[in-house]
Design a protein around this motif. Structure first.
Motif, PDB file in Angstrom:
ATOM      1  N   VAL A 222      16.886 -28.009 -28.656  1.00  9.30           N
ATOM      2  CA  VAL A 222      16.645 -29.073 -27.674  1.00  9.30           C
ATOM      3  C   VAL A 222      15.462 -28.657 -26.796  1.00  9.30           C
ATOM      4  CG1 VAL A 222      17.589 -30.392 -25.751  1.00  9.30           C
ATOM      5  CG2 VAL A 222      19.080 -29.706 -27.651  1.00  9.30           C
ATOM      6  N   LEU A 223      14.505 -29.533 -26.644  1.00 11.85           N
ATOM      7  CA  LEU A 223      13.357 -29.267 -25.793  1.00 11.85           C
ATOM      8  C   LEU A 223      13.727 -29.459 -24.328  1.00 11.85           C
ATOM      9  CD1 LEU A 223      10.538 -31.139 -27.764  1.00 11.85           C
ATOM     10  CD2 LEU A 223      11.057 -28.690 -27.818  1.00 11.85           C
ATOM     11  N   THR A 224      13.100 -28.675 -23.470  1.00  9.18           N
ATOM     12  CA  THR A 224      13.279 -28.882 -22.041  1.00  9.18           C
ATOM     13  C   THR A 224      12.541 -30.159 -21.630  1.00  9.18           C
ATOM     14  OG1 THR A 224      11.296 -27.635 -21.441  1.00  9.18           O
ATOM     15  CG2 THR A 224      13.351 -26.380 -21.702  1.00  9.18           C
ATOM     16  N   VAL A 225      12.751 -30.565 -20.386  1.00  8.38           N
ATOM     17  CA  VAL A 225      12.075 -31.774 -19.899  1.00  8.38           C
ATOM     18  C   VAL A 225      10.561 -31.594 -19.984  1.00  8.38           C
ATOM     19  CG1 VAL A 225      11.693 -33.247 -17.891  1.00  8.38           C
ATOM     20  CG2 VAL A 225      13.990 -32.399 -18.393  1.00  8.38           C
ATOM     21  N   GLY A 226      10.075 -30.428 -19.564  1.00  9.91           N
ATOM     22  CA  GLY A 226       8.633 -30.163 -19.610  1.00  9.91           C
ATOM     23  C   GLY A 226       8.101 -30.128 -21.029  1.00  9.91           C
ATOM     24  N   GLN A 227       8.833 -29.482 -21.935  1.00  4.82           N
ATOM     25  CA  GLN A 227       8.417 -29.422 -23.331  1.00  4.82           C
ATOM     26  C   GLN A 227       8.375 -30.813 -23.954  1.00  4.82           C
ATOM     27  OE1 GLN A 227      11.441 -26.639 -24.759  1.00  4.82           O
ATOM     28  NE2 GLN A 227       9.815 -25.223 -25.354  1.00  4.82           N
ATOM     29  N   GLN A 228       9.399 -31.610 -23.677  1.00  2.00           N
ATOM     30  CA  GLN A 228       9.469 -32.949 -24.258  1.00  2.00           C
ATOM     31  C   GLN A 228       8.311 -33.815 -23.771  1.00  2.00           C
ATOM     32  OE1 GLN A 228      12.072 -33.969 -26.577  1.00  2.00           O
ATOM     33  NE2 GLN A 228      10.370 -35.386 -26.907  1.00  2.00           N
ATOM     34  N   LYS A 229       7.953 -33.652 -22.514  1.00  2.00           N
ATOM     35  CA  LYS A 229       6.833 -34.413 -21.963  1.00  2.00           C
ATOM     36  C   LYS A 229       5.543 -34.086 -22.707  1.00  2.00           C
ATOM     37  CE  LYS A 229       4.448 -35.292 -17.564  1.00  2.00           C
ATOM     38  NZ  LYS A 229       4.393 -34.939 -16.108  1.00  2.00           N
ATOM     39  N   VAL A 230       5.311 -32.787 -22.958  1.00  2.00           N
ATOM     40  CA  VAL A 230       4.119 -32.371 -23.691  1.00  2.00           C
ATOM     41  C   VAL A 230       4.182 -32.841 -25.136  1.00  2.00           C
ATOM     42  CG1 VAL A 230       2.836 -30.373 -24.552  1.00  2.00           C
ATOM     43  CG2 VAL A 230       3.679 -30.388 -22.202  1.00  2.00           C
ATOM     44  N   ALA A 231       5.356 -32.687 -25.775  1.00  2.00           N
ATOM     45  CA  ALA A 231       5.525 -33.091 -27.180  1.00  2.00           C
ATOM     46  C   ALA A 231       5.246 -34.580 -27.369  1.00  2.00           C
ATOM     47  CB  ALA A 231       6.934 -32.749 -27.657  1.00  2.00           C
ATOM     48  N   ASP A 232       5.720 -35.393 -26.442  1.00  2.00           N
ATOM     49  CA  ASP A 232       5.479 -36.844 -26.528  1.00  2.00           C
ATOM     50  C   ASP A 232       4.000 -37.161 -26.355  1.00  2.00           C
ATOM     51  OD1 ASP A 232       8.197 -37.224 -26.848  1.00  2.00           O
ATOM     52  OD2 ASP A 232       8.556 -37.751 -24.750  1.00  2.00           O
ATOM     53  N   ARG A 233       3.362 -36.431 -25.460  1.00  2.00           N
ATOM     54  CA  ARG A 233       1.963 -36.729 -25.164  1.00  2.00           C
ATOM     55  C   ARG A 233       1.046 -36.391 -26.328  1.00  2.00           C
ATOM     56  NH1 ARG A 233      -0.775 -40.468 -22.740  1.00  2.00           N
ATOM     57  NH2 ARG A 233      -2.950 -39.814 -22.549  1.00  2.00           N
ATOM     58  N   ILE A 234       1.300 -35.276 -27.018  1.00  2.00           N
ATOM     59  CA  ILE A 234       0.417 -34.908 -28.126  1.00  2.00           C
ATOM     60  C   ILE A 234       0.600 -35.861 -29.312  1.00  2.00           C
ATOM     61  CG2 ILE A 234       0.175 -32.498 -27.455  1.00  2.00           C
ATOM     62  CD1 ILE A 234       2.238 -31.726 -29.504  1.00  2.00           C
ATOM     63  N   ILE A 235       1.779 -36.454 -29.441  1.00  2.00           N
ATOM     64  CA  ILE A 235       1.965 -37.497 -30.472  1.00  2.00           C
ATOM     65  C   ILE A 235       1.158 -38.734 -30.108  1.00  2.00           C
ATOM     66  CG2 ILE A 235       3.623 -39.099 -31.508  1.00  2.00           C
ATOM     67  CD1 ILE A 235       5.701 -36.889 -31.418  1.00  2.00           C
ATOM     68  N   THR A 236       1.195 -39.103 -28.835  1.00  2.00           N
ATOM     69  CA  THR A 236       0.414 -40.259 -28.376  1.00  2.00           C
ATOM     70  C   THR A 236      -1.076 -40.021 -28.620  1.00  2.00           C
ATOM     71  OG1 THR A 236       2.058 -40.804 -26.681  1.00  2.00           O
ATOM     72  CG2 THR A 236      -0.170 -41.686 -26.382  1.00  2.00           C
ATOM     73  N   ASN A 237      -1.541 -38.820 -28.322  1.00  2.00           N
ATOM     74  CA  ASN A 237      -2.949 -38.498 -28.556  1.00  2.00           C
ATOM     75  C   ASN A 237      -3.297 -38.576 -30.040  1.00  2.00           C
ATOM     76  OD1 ASN A 237      -3.526 -38.093 -25.855  1.00  2.00           O
ATOM     77  ND2 ASN A 237      -3.200 -35.886 -25.926  1.00  2.00           N
ATOM     78  N   TYR A 238      -2.414 -38.073 -30.882  1.00  2.00           N
ATOM     79  CA  TYR A 238      -2.649 -38.121 -32.328  1.00  2.00           C
ATOM     80  C   TYR A 238      -2.748 -39.568 -32.813  1.00  2.00           C
ATOM     81  CZ  TYR A 238      -1.864 -37.351 -37.342  1.00  2.00           C
ATOM     82  OH  TYR A 238      -1.986 -37.344 -38.714  1.00  2.00           O
ATOM     83  N   GLN A 239      -1.866 -40.398 -32.320  1.00  2.00           N
ATOM     84  CA  GLN A 239      -1.887 -41.812 -32.704  1.00  2.00           C
ATOM     85  C   GLN A 239      -3.130 -42.519 -32.185  1.00  2.00           C
ATOM     86  OE1 GLN A 239       1.875 -42.842 -30.910  1.00  2.00           O
ATOM     87  NE2 GLN A 239       2.954 -42.797 -32.876  1.00  2.00           N
ATOM     88  N   SER A 240      -3.678 -42.025 -31.084  1.00  2.00           N
ATOM     89  CA  SER A 240      -4.859 -42.634 -30.473  1.00  2.00           C
ATOM     90  C   SER A 240      -6.151 -41.972 -30.918  1.00  2.00           C
ATOM     91  CB  SER A 240      -4.744 -42.552 -28.941  1.00  2.00           C
ATOM     92  OG  SER A 240      -3.549 -43.135 -28.481  1.00  2.00           O
ATOM     93  N   SER A 241      -6.059 -41.111 -31.929  1.00  2.00           N
ATOM     94  CA  SER A 241      -7.235 -40.387 -32.463  1.00  2.00           C
ATOM     95  C   SER A 241      -7.890 -39.493 -31.423  1.00  2.00           C
ATOM     96  CB  SER A 241      -8.256 -41.382 -33.039  1.00  2.00           C
ATOM     97  OG  SER A 241      -7.695 -42.097 -34.115  1.00  2.00           O
ATOM     98  N   ASN A 242      -7.061 -38.867 -30.594  1.00  2.03           N
ATOM     99  CA  ASN A 242      -7.554 -37.913 -29.617  1.00  2.03           C
ATOM    100  C   ASN A 242      -7.028 -36.514 -29.926  1.00  2.03           C
ATOM    101  OD1 ASN A 242      -8.965 -39.806 -27.992  1.00  2.03           O
ATOM    102  ND2 ASN A 242      -7.033 -40.438 -27.059  1.00  2.03           N
ATOM    103  N   ASP A 243      -7.793 -35.502 -29.529  1.00  2.00           N
ATOM    104  CA  ASP A 243      -7.361 -34.120 -29.679  1.00  2.00           C
ATOM    105  C   ASP A 243      -6.571 -33.688 -28.449  1.00  2.00           C
ATOM    106  OD1 ASP A 243      -8.783 -34.132 -32.030  1.00  2.00           O
ATOM    107  OD2 ASP A 243     -10.473 -32.967 -31.263  1.00  2.00           O
ATOM    108  N   SER A 244      -5.868 -32.548 -28.583  1.00  2.00           N
ATOM    109  CA  SER A 244      -5.085 -32.021 -27.470  1.00  2.00           C
ATOM    110  C   SER A 244      -5.230 -30.505 -27.401  1.00  2.00           C
ATOM    111  CB  SER A 244      -3.590 -32.366 -27.621  1.00  2.00           C
ATOM    112  OG  SER A 244      -3.380 -33.749 -27.756  1.00  2.00           O
ATOM    113  N   LEU A 245      -5.108 -29.980 -26.192  1.00  2.00           N
ATOM    114  CA  LEU A 245      -4.994 -28.543 -25.978  1.00  2.00           C
ATOM    115  C   LEU A 245      -3.782 -28.292 -25.096  1.00  2.00           C
ATOM    116  CD1 LEU A 245      -7.660 -25.878 -25.242  1.00  2.00           C
ATOM    117  CD2 LEU A 245      -5.676 -26.050 -23.734  1.00  2.00           C
ATOM    118  N   ILE A 246      -2.843 -27.487 -25.609  1.00  2.00           N
ATOM    119  CA  ILE A 246      -1.668 -27.122 -24.823  1.00  2.00           C
ATOM    120  C   ILE A 246      -1.918 -25.760 -24.191  1.00  2.00           C
ATOM    121  CG2 ILE A 246       0.798 -26.626 -24.846  1.00  2.00           C
ATOM    122  CD1 ILE A 246       1.121 -28.503 -27.193  1.00  2.00           C
TER     123      ILE A 246
END
Length: 434
Positions: free
Chosen positions: A91-115
């Motif tokens: 189970v991801l923490t609240v902070g981890q889940q927030k980051v995980a959701d955001r990098i999926i959104t970036n991928y869908q929007s053709s954007n790169d990410s740096l964690i």
């Protein structure tokens, strides 16, 4: 049929049909331009008179390329939605889940990410949802790192989470030959063998040597990515070079809190003027006193500034502790993999190492000593990563990190500042309920 996205080198006399191809090495005036590694060389210095051709000196280790060779690949589309067997039960923490959701959104929007996530934050687990999303949509994924040890650490965790993908582990000493798969874990140099192969390229420890500042490996990573592919960088210590070379569509996401919620250990400073001479009486006495105290509750990991120093220190300590409970490991050690595994299994109480174990490995109940923390080999990033070996896993809260030094350097000051800064950010996030 040439594998999809896998580069093959062919002489012009044996070019296969049904594939894309281009010259491997192009001579323009007095310059040689390599399409595999991106290097530019002076032509006359790399002429083969007996063949009347030129060759690339920069990537010759991966097979010689000449001006008579072609790079051949097949770029056919493989986008077919698939059902993915995802077996990770964590189970991801609240902070981890927030980051995980955001990098999926970036991928869908053709954007790169740096964690930008503190060591021990659970970066690997955070990327699982994105890997699943990319695979489910029919894409190919590569998880890369500059370090073999990091790849070896990642592979079983990823393979366990995606068992039916039969992922492939590729590095210079791979036990398995190349085969096509949708999920590859590899060192950065292996990307030289791919062209427009991956929809998602994840680079773990993106600030580590030899990727940091290496134009050939940067070229290889861009070459291996499809034209509309996306990149995700993972690091606890992003360098200025990395930050300055991100594509303009890259979003930086910070996660300063470790998975278990405990702060990063702040290094304790031990001044010792004679650390460079490991035979010196007072240095040896102080080190033994420190090891004796730590060994009562911890596995002790001792970092040395060079392999030569490591061997010298081992000779000084093995007479005290015995070879049954201590050993050494370094980049040139043929038994490196086995020794690291034995250390995980607590077969040793003391492991003396070079900086090869600064990142990508996890030990339970470990305390760390850095010998000569003021040595030039220890950059700020290196020291932060070393400190991050402590208290990564399990319930232990008394792991410690010591810097033995005789002169406080800028790298030491910056490392301690960054650790305290990340701990403060984590505390503020906790107050905000993240």
């Amino acid at each position: 049929m040439v594998d999809i996205g896998r580069l093959e080198v062919c002489h012009k006399s044996v070019l296969p049909s049904g594939s894309y191809m281009r010259l491997a090495l192009i001579k323009e005036g007095e310059s040689l331009i390599c399409n595999r590694c991106g290097s530019v060389s002076h032509a006359q210095e790399f002429y083969l008179p007996y063949k009347g051709t030129y060759y690339c000196p920069q990537c010759i280790h991966y097979g010689r390329l000449t001006t008579e060779d072609y790079l051949v690949w097949n770029e056919q589309s493989i986008y077919q939605p698939r059902k993915i067997d995802f077996q990770w039960k964590g189970v991801l923490t609240v902070g981890q889940q927030k980051v995980a959701d955001r990098i999926i959104t970036n991928y869908q929007s053709s954007n790169d990410s740096l964690i930008w996530a503190v060591t021990g934050s659970g970066k690997t687990e955070m990327i699982f949802p994105l890997i699943k999303h990319a695979l489910k949509s029919g894409g190919r994924v590569a998880v890369c790192s500059p370090r073999i040890d990091v790849c070896r650490e990642l592979f079983p965790r990823i393979a366990e989470a995606f068992p039916n993908e039969h992922p492939l582990l590729l590095h210079g000493n791979s036990e398995e030959n190349y085969r096509f798969c949708f999920l590859t874990i590899c060192t950065m140099h292996q990307l030289l063998y791919f062209y427009h192969a991956f929809d998602l390229l994840i680079i773990d420890e993106a600030d580590a040597f030899p990727y940091e500042g290496n134009t050939m490996l940067m070229f290889a990573s861009k070459n291996a990515l499809k034209e509309n592919g996306r990149m995700l960088f993972l690091t606890a210590t992003p360098s200025k070079f990395l930050l300055n070379h991100l594509r303009t569509n890259t979003e930086i996401l910070k996660l300063p809190r470790r998975y278990h919620g405990r702060p990063l250990p702040v290094p304790k400073l031990v001044w010792q003027n004679n650390w460079s001479n490991c035979q010196h009486f007072w240095f040896k006495r102080k080190l033994v006193e420190l090891v004796d105290r730590l060994i009562d509750h911890s596995f002790v990991l001792i970092f040395c500034p060079s392999i030569l120093y490591m061997h010298q220190l081992y000779k000084q300590l093995v007479g005290i502790y015995g070879e049954q409970i201590m050993t050494t490991v370094h980049s040139e050690d043929p038994n490196r993999k086995e020794k690291v595994q034995l250390a995980r299994e607590k077969s040793f109480k003391i492991l003396i190492t070079s900086t090869i174990l600064e990142r990508g490995v996890t030990f339970e109940q470990v305390s760390v000593i850095v010998i000569g923390a003021n040595h030039r080999i220890y950059t700020k990033s290196c020291l932060v990563q070393i400190a991050g070996r402590v208290d990564r896993k399990g319930n232990q809260r008394n792991g410690e990190i010591y810097f033995i030094f005789n002169r406080k350097t800028t790298a030491m000051r910056e490392a301690i500042y960054e650790i305290k800064w990340m701990n403060q950010l984590a505390l503020e996030e906790r107050r905000d309920g993240l």
